[in-house]
Design an enzyme around this catalytic site. Structure first.
Site, PDB file in Angstrom:
ATOM      1  N   LYS A   1       4.444 -13.774   6.149  1.00  0.00           N
ATOM      2  CA  LYS A   1       4.434 -14.989   5.242  1.00  0.00           C
ATOM      3  C   LYS A   1       6.153 -15.097   5.042  1.00  0.00           C
ATOM      4  O   LYS A   1       6.787 -15.138   3.984  1.00  0.00           O
ATOM      5  CB  LYS A   1       3.849 -14.694   3.884  1.00  0.00           C
ATOM      6  CG  LYS A   1       3.706 -15.399   2.630  1.00  0.00           C
ATOM      7  CD  LYS A   1       2.614 -16.393   3.356  1.00  0.00           C
ATOM      8  CE  LYS A   1       2.620 -17.817   2.169  1.00  0.00           C
ATOM      9  NZ  LYS A   1       1.937 -19.382   2.538  1.00  0.00           N
TER      10      LYS A   1
ATOM     11  N   ASP B   1      -1.676 -17.676   6.168  1.00  0.00           N
ATOM     12  CA  ASP B   1      -2.703 -18.403   5.897  1.00  0.00           C
ATOM     13  C   ASP B   1      -3.203 -19.841   6.333  1.00  0.00           C
ATOM     14  O   ASP B   1      -4.172 -19.691   6.609  1.00  0.00           O
ATOM     15  CB  ASP B   1      -2.542 -19.369   4.126  1.00  0.00           C
ATOM     16  CG  ASP B   1      -0.889 -19.957   4.307  1.00  0.00           C
ATOM     17  OD1 ASP B   1      -0.440 -19.390   5.220  1.00  0.00           O
ATOM     18  OD2 ASP B   1      -0.480 -20.897   3.952  1.00  0.00           O
TER      19      ASP B   1
ATOM     20  N   ASP C   1      -5.250  -5.774   6.032  1.00  0.00           N
ATOM     21  CA  ASP C   1      -6.833  -5.210   4.968  1.00  0.00           C
ATOM     22  C   ASP C   1      -7.413  -6.263   5.306  1.00  0.00           C
ATOM     23  O   ASP C   1      -8.553  -6.677   5.681  1.00  0.00           O
ATOM     24  CB  ASP C   1      -6.121  -4.620   3.925  1.00  0.00           C
ATOM     25  CG  ASP C   1      -6.926  -3.782   3.450  1.00  0.00           C
ATOM     26  OD1 ASP C   1      -7.830  -4.212   4.130  1.00  0.00           O
ATOM     27  OD2 ASP C   1      -6.873  -3.165   2.998  1.00  0.00           O
TER      28      ASP C   1
ATOM     29  N   TYR D   1       1.439  -1.312  -0.032  1.00  0.00           N
ATOM     30  CA  TYR D   1       0.345   0.103  -0.551  1.00  0.00           C
ATOM     31  C   TYR D   1       0.751   1.336  -0.192  1.00  0.00           C
ATOM     32  O   TYR D   1       0.755   2.059  -0.359  1.00  0.00           O
ATOM     33  CB  TYR D   1      -0.762   0.072   1.063  1.00  0.00           C
ATOM     34  CG  TYR D   1      -2.029  -1.089   0.986  1.00  0.00           C
ATOM     35  CD1 TYR D   1      -2.519  -2.050   0.271  1.00  0.00           C
ATOM     36  CD2 TYR D   1      -3.359  -0.411   2.280  1.00  0.00           C
ATOM     37  CE1 TYR D   1      -2.983  -2.644   0.003  1.00  0.00           C
ATOM     38  CE2 TYR D   1      -4.020  -1.647   1.936  1.00  0.00           C
ATOM     39  CZ  TYR D   1      -4.290  -2.813   1.074  1.00  0.00           C
ATOM     40  OH  TYR D   1      -5.658  -3.174   0.699  1.00  0.00           O
TER      41      TYR D   1
END
Length: 361
Positions: free
Chosen positions: A192, A225, A249, A125
């Site tokens: 991640k 995940d 987000d 972002y």
């Protein structure tokens, strides 16, 4: 003279309705606030040539605290997000999203009580992008190939994902400080790092370093995940959760869906000098002006704002009134009727607001 002066940005679509409802509820709760109205969004483009006039930014800087309604962000084209611009201009590096169950709101779980802390200024972002077909994109593709970083298709658009030591330490330290101040027991960092070793890997490494400064708070980490799966299976295993921008987000909307949806999800964007509180849902132009909007998220965001201003008693009264109205189940807007599967007629935004005011006594 009012005790607090707050910048009010009504926004687009249903924003004018939900912020008006919020103002009425705060007045009924006894909040001593003077509102300075400032404009932003698609509706001011023609007059100002920008969706975020400089006068609005100055109003937030002057008063230090603002609350805003939803603002439309075009998808794929048009101006960049006003929300992102505010965060960058005012260095609002923290997005704070408490998520809690409200009986009668149609949540899938009855005992959710967690807080999402999202880094607001970096990651995908950050707005560092290169359009497909531009010379800048071609130069970057060539650079990556020469550096041995890998091949990128020549017809690609490119977004850069910066994650810094400074940004990570700031957001993780905020999460731990919040946990200490609010009597929370645990902080979880989500990442991640198994794949993105130089961005998410940095985030995880720095999070672990900061965690060592807070031995009284339990710390763990989750791959994003796996986090999402565990969140759906058992949200009670999480307390305060800290994320890089993009994952935060996505996960904050996931969490909102577990307790009834974005219509009841409050939020805040906080920096060292300024704070902007907001309902996190969209501007819903399809129902704008029809008195159908649910103002709960805006009202609960205002309660967060009151906490920030040191008016905890007033904030607690508002949250208590919200719970009472939802538990009674008589005055609920259409989104909540749908979420609960109820065939009862939906009430209007005005009727819901009036019910809250009655609950405040």
């Amino acid at each position: 003279m009012a005790k607090h002066t707050v910048t009010l940005i009504p926004g687009d679509g249903i924003g004018t309705e939900t912020t008006e409802a919020m103002q009425k509820v705060l007045a009924a709760a006894g909040a001593d606030i003077e509102w300075e109205v400032a404009l932003a969004g698609a509706g001011v483009m023609e007059e100002y040539g920008t969706p975020l006039p400089e006068s609005t930014i100055e109003a937030v800087k002057r008063n230090k605290v603002a609350i805003k309604g939803p603002i439309t962000t075009p998808v794929g084209t048009g101006f960049r997000s006003v929300n992102v611009a505010l965060r960058k201009t005012l260095d609002l590096y923290v997005c704070l999203r408490p998520v809690f169950s409200i009986p009668g709101a149609g949540g899938r779980y009855n005992d959710v009580d967690l807080v999402i802390v999202r880094e607001n200024s970096e990651d995908l972002y950050a707005g560092v992008e290169f359009a497909e077909g531009t010379q800048e994109a071609a130069d970057l593709i060539e650079f990556c190939e020469k550096a041995g970083a890998g091949a990128i298709r020549p017809d690609s658009g490119i977004s850069i994902k910066p994650i810094s030591i400074t940004g990570t330490q700031n957001i993780v330290r905020y999460a731990f400080d919040y946990a200490v101040a609010q009597g929370r027991k645990k902080v979880t960092a989500v990442h991640k790092a198994n794949i993105m070793k130089h961005s998410d890997g940095l985030f995880l490494r720095e999070a672990r370093k900061v965690a060592e400064e807070y031995p009284q708070i339990e710390f763990d980490d989750k791959i994003v995940d796996a986090f999402c799966m565990n969140m759906v299976i058992d949200p009670s295993q999480f307390d305060v959760i800290v994320f890089p921008n993009l994952y935060g987000d996505i996960a904050s909307d996931l969490a909102a869906g577990m307790v009834g949806g974005l219509g009841i999800a409050p939020g805040a964007n906080i920096g060292k000098d300024y704070a902007v509180f907001e309902a996190v849902h969209g501007s819903a132009p399809d129902i704008a002006g029809q008195n159908k909007a649910n103002p709960t998220a805006e009202i609960l965001s205002a309660a967060m704002m009151l906490d920030h201003l040191g008016e905890q008693e007033c904030a607690a009264r508002i949250r208590k009134a919200v719970r009472e109205v939802y538990e009674e189940g008589k005055w609920l807007t259409g989104d909540i009727r749908w979420a609960t599967g109820s065939s009862e007629p939906a009430c209007s935004c005005t009727e819901f607001t009036d019910a809250l005011i009655r609950a405040l006594g």
